[in-house]
Structure formats: C-alpha cells, structure tokens
Write an enzyme that holds these catalytic residues in place. Structure first.
Site, PDB file in Angstrom:
ATOM      1  N   LYS A 113      -4.806 113.222  30.579  1.00  0.00           N
ATOM      2  CA  LYS A 113      -5.025 112.187  29.558  1.00  0.00           C
ATOM      3  C   LYS A 113      -6.495 112.080  29.195  1.00  0.00           C
ATOM      4  CE  LYS A 113      -0.842 109.500  30.118  1.00  0.00           C
ATOM      5  NZ  LYS A 113      -0.206 108.181  30.193  1.00  0.00           N
ATOM      6  N   LYS A 196       8.514 119.401  27.774  1.00  0.00           N
ATOM      7  CA  LYS A 196       9.412 118.280  28.067  1.00  0.00           C
ATOM      8  C   LYS A 196       9.444 117.305  26.898  1.00  0.00           C
ATOM      9  CE  LYS A 196       6.983 114.465  30.124  1.00  0.00           C
ATOM     10  NZ  LYS A 196       7.227 113.259  30.808  1.00  0.00           N
ATOM     11  N   LYS A 199       7.143 111.117  24.252  1.00  0.00           N
ATOM     12  CA  LYS A 199       6.694 110.328  23.107  1.00  0.00           C
ATOM     13  C   LYS A 199       5.551 111.016  22.385  1.00  0.00           C
ATOM     14  CE  LYS A 199       6.798 107.184  26.203  1.00  0.00           C
ATOM     15  NZ  LYS A 199       6.513 106.136  27.153  1.00  0.00           N
TER      16      LYS A 199
HETATM   17  P1  ATP Z   1       4.514 110.300  27.588  1.00  0.00           P
HETATM   18  O1  ATP Z   1       4.756 110.248  26.123  1.00  0.00           O
HETATM   19  O2  ATP Z   1       3.229 109.615  27.977  1.00  0.00           O
HETATM   20  O3  ATP Z   1       4.659 111.692  28.154  1.00  0.00           O
HETATM   21  P2  ATP Z   1       7.074 109.820  28.695  1.00  0.00           P
HETATM   22  O4  ATP Z   1       7.902 109.940  27.488  1.00  0.00           O
HETATM   23  O5  ATP Z   1       6.972 110.990  29.642  1.00  0.00           O
HETATM   24  O6  ATP Z   1       5.622 109.388  28.280  1.00  0.00           O
HETATM   25  P3  ATP Z   1       7.068 107.822  30.798  1.00  0.00           P
HETATM   26  O7  ATP Z   1       6.924 106.381  30.469  1.00  0.00           O
HETATM   27  O8  ATP Z   1       5.898 108.530  31.376  1.00  0.00           O
HETATM   28  O9  ATP Z   1       7.607 108.569  29.494  1.00  0.00           O
HETATM   29  O10 ATP Z   1       8.266 108.046  31.779  1.00  0.00           O
HETATM   30  C1  ATP Z   1       9.232 107.088  32.149  1.00  0.00           C
HETATM   31  C2  ATP Z   1      10.267 107.769  33.039  1.00  0.00           C
HETATM   32  O11 ATP Z   1      11.055 108.715  32.290  1.00  0.00           O
HETATM   33  C3  ATP Z   1       9.657 108.538  34.217  1.00  0.00           C
HETATM   34  O12 ATP Z   1      10.416 108.297  35.384  1.00  0.00           O
HETATM   35  C4  ATP Z   1       9.756 109.973  33.765  1.00  0.00           C
HETATM   36  O13 ATP Z   1       9.837 110.864  34.838  1.00  0.00           O
HETATM   37  C5  ATP Z   1      11.042 109.981  32.924  1.00  0.00           C
HETATM   38  N1  ATP Z   1      10.976 111.019  31.873  1.00  0.00           N
HETATM   39  C6  ATP Z   1      10.109 111.059  30.838  1.00  0.00           C
HETATM   40  N2  ATP Z   1      10.321 112.129  30.055  1.00  0.00           N
HETATM   41  C7  ATP Z   1      11.365 112.810  30.607  1.00  0.00           C
HETATM   42  C8  ATP Z   1      12.076 114.006  30.262  1.00  0.00           C
HETATM   43  N3  ATP Z   1      11.758 114.719  29.189  1.00  0.00           N
HETATM   44  N4  ATP Z   1      13.100 114.403  31.035  1.00  0.00           N
HETATM   45  C9  ATP Z   1      13.444 113.671  32.112  1.00  0.00           C
HETATM   46  N5  ATP Z   1      12.821 112.544  32.508  1.00  0.00           N
HETATM   47  C10 ATP Z   1      11.794 112.097  31.776  1.00  0.00           C
END
Ligand code: ATP
Ligand code: LTN
Length: 335
Positions: A113, A196, A199
C-alpha cells in the site's frame, strides 16, 4: 464456555464483492452457529487511506446492512463498529509501543500500500495498521480469527505481540489461532483471472458487487474473460478464466468442480456462463434486496449497531483495564 471468534471487513467501498462473500462471509455465517462470534466494521482502519467523510459514514451503514443481509444475525453475534468502542484505539497505542520498527516494516500489506501511494506520501496510519488490528483481536480474547490468506501475516504479528506482552508483563492475553478456512473460495477478477477479485482491481467489469443490479451481475458473468480452446475443465494454470467460473459455481451450488466438469462435458463456455449468471442472480439478488430494505431504516440500523457496541464495550473494558494496570498506568481516581 463457547469459544469466541472475531473478524472484520473494511468499509472501503459501497458494496462488498463476490470474493468477500464466498471467501469470508459464507464462512462467518456458519461460524456464528457454533461460536460466540464478534463481527465488526473496521472504520478506523479505513481512514489509513483518504476517505470522503460523508461516504465513509454511509459505507459503514451499507457494510452493516450487507453483513446482516448475508446472514449475520445481530441477535446471535455481536455486530459493531470499531470507532464506537474506544478501547480499540487505547489498546492500539500499547501495541504500537510493543512493536519493533523492523517487524512493522516487514508487513507486506504495508509495503504494497505504501508503494501504491508513493512511500514518501504514505500515511503513518498504514504503518501502524497491523498494531490496531492486533488490538482489535486481543481485546476480545478470541480462540481464533477467521481471515483470508492475505491477512495471515497480521494475525502472526498479533500472536507475537500477545506472547511478548505476556512475557514482559505477566499472563494477560490469549494467543489467538489463525483460521484460514480451507473451504474459503479464492475468487479471481472476472476480466483478469490471474489477479484476485478486489475493490482496487483495474476493470470495473472484473468486480462482481453484492449491491449490483441483477442485470449488471448477469452481464459481468456473461462477459467474463475465458480461455483458449472450448473444453470446460478445472485447470488453474492452463484455464484460469474457466477455473474461476467453476470455483464460483462450486461455491454457490455446493457441487465439486469434478462434478461440474462432468455436467458440462461436451457443452460450450456460453452454457456455463448463462447458467452461472442465473445462479449468481438467484443467490445474490435477495441478499442485495434485503440490504436495500435494511438501508431504508437507518435509525433502526444505527440502534442495532449501538446495542452491538454496548456488548463489545462490556467485553473490551475489563481487558483494557487489566492491560493499563499491568503496564503501570496510575489508575484515574473516580470523579
Ligand atoms: P482491497 O480492495 O483493499 O484488496 P479486498 O477486496 O481484498 O480489499 P478486504 O476488506 O481486504 O477486501 O477483505 C475482507 C475479507 O475478504 C478478507 O477476509 C479477505 O481475505 C476476503 N477476500 C477479499 N478478496 C477476496 C477474494 N478475491 N477471494 C476470496 N476472499 C477474499
Ligand atoms: N485487515 C483486515 C480487516 C481487519 C480485521 C481485524 C480482520 C481489521 N481488524 C481484526 C480480522 C480481525 C482486512 O483487511 N481484511
């Protein structure tokens, strides 16, 4: 006594996405059946990157509505907002004072980040993010912390900080277990299926939001990137696009990927997409509708979060009091 679990998801967007849902939320909903579950909304973590104030408040409500719509039962679980419980910030300071610069600097999420915002501009909050997370966890003495693979390092740090504190000041914290669910599906971006779903992904069409309209959800699935060839086969390396669609199908339908391969033998990519689009809409449409319904009565949502915060404060207060006493803070005289 029932064992406790605790977890949270940042309110950093208007909607949770399919990865959050299948990778974490579905598991949380199951956990509340057999554990004393604490689920919270880490709004203090969200401000480690710039947030518009009006958006943030609204996103906290939207996130709460989505937790409930997905099946988190606020009567059974303790559902609350982090900033409503001041003990998180108070314990975070103590945790910061236990952490070495070197170990904080090794956190990969911080490095990623900080690199994104240009290291000179990255806020100090990003650096101390994992210590606030440690405080979130240790305040409630949970048996385990169900999170995705990406959060493993933060939970490891939490365990180290708990052990270090216990060693320095005497037995205080329970050292939580790391629970990365084996069953938690890892969902990839629909347009870029080797990254993955996130957001912060590059293409808005690669991100399937829980709050999307039926039409939008179906369209995103139907226009998902697929692979060369025509065979529907689960093979992450050779067929990342089709494998991702099969994982999503499998997580929603409960059928193993091998079973789906048989079912789709001799059929075309298009068939899989059309049927998966229907399945997604059937499953997520009602979740979205329920969340929208809850959002129509923000007063009721706020009241529910206030009750959750009260329960959380009662659990957190004695733990913080013990920590303050152990580190040698002079007790404030009443009055
Ligand atoms: P960012 O946009 O910052 O990457 P994010 O979409 O990864 O955020 P978080 O708030 O970091 O979301 O994650 C919330 C939960 O969802 C965590 O437990 C994370 O492991 C899970 N998670 C997020 N993205 C995935 C994914 N693509 N597949 C499976 N689990 C996920
Ligand atoms: N960093 C986590 C969110 C989070 C969390 C926590 C998860 C903040 N505090 C405590 C579990 C326990 C994330 O980004 N998913």
């Amino acid at each position: 006594m029932t064992e406790r679990v605790l977890s949270g998801m940042q309110p950093s967007a208007d909607s949770l996405h399919l990865g959050n849902y299948l990778g974490a939320m579905v598991n949380w909903v199951q956990l509340q059946e057999s554990y004393d579950a604490f689920f919270f909304i880490p709004d203090m973590h969200a401000i480690t990157v710039a947030q518009d104030p009006a958006d943030l408040a609204e996103r906290v409500r939207r996130t709460a509505a989505q937790y409930i719509a997905c099946g988190i039962d606020p009567e059974r679980s303790t559902l609350f907002v982090q900033s409503h419980v001041p003990q998180h910030a108070q314990l975070a300071w103590v945790m910061i004072c236990q952490t070495g610069m070197g170990e904080a600097g090794r956190m990969t999420q911080f490095k990623d980040k900080a690199a994104k915002s240009g290291s000179e501009h990255a806020g100090v909050g990003l650096f101390t993010y994992p210590m606030l997370q440690a405080a979130d966890i240790l305040l409630y003495q949970p048996h385990s912390v169900p999170v995705g693979e990406d959060q493993k390092q933060h939970v490891e740090l939490t365990r180290n900080l708990a052990q270090r504190f216990n060693h320095r000041y005497g037995e205080t914290f329970r050292v939580p277990e790391l629970a990365v669910p084996a069953s938690g599906a890892r969902i990839y971006d629909l347009q870029n299926p080797t990254a993955k779903m996130s957001k912060s992904g590059e293409s808005p069409n690669g991100l399937l939001n829980l709050m999307d309209t039926d039409k939008k959800m179906a369209k995103k699935i139907r226009s998902a990137v697929t692979d060369d060839g025509s065979e529907i086969r689960f093979d992450r390396a050779a067929k990342p696009g089709i494998s991702n669609l099969l994982s999503i199908h499998s997580a929603l339908s409960g059928k193993a990927p091998s079973e789906l391969e048989e079912e789709y033998a001799g059929r075309m990519y298009g068939h899989l997409k059309v049927e998966l689009a229907e399945l997604v809409v059937e499953r997520l449409g009602p979740v979205r509708d329920r969340a929208l319904e809850l959002l129509e009565d923000p007063g009721e949502l706020d009241a529910l979060l206030a009750r959750g915060a009260q329960k959380a404060r009662s659990a957190a207060e004695p733990v913080l009091a013990e920590v303050y006493q152990k580190v040698g803070f002079l007790p404030a005289a009443p009055g």
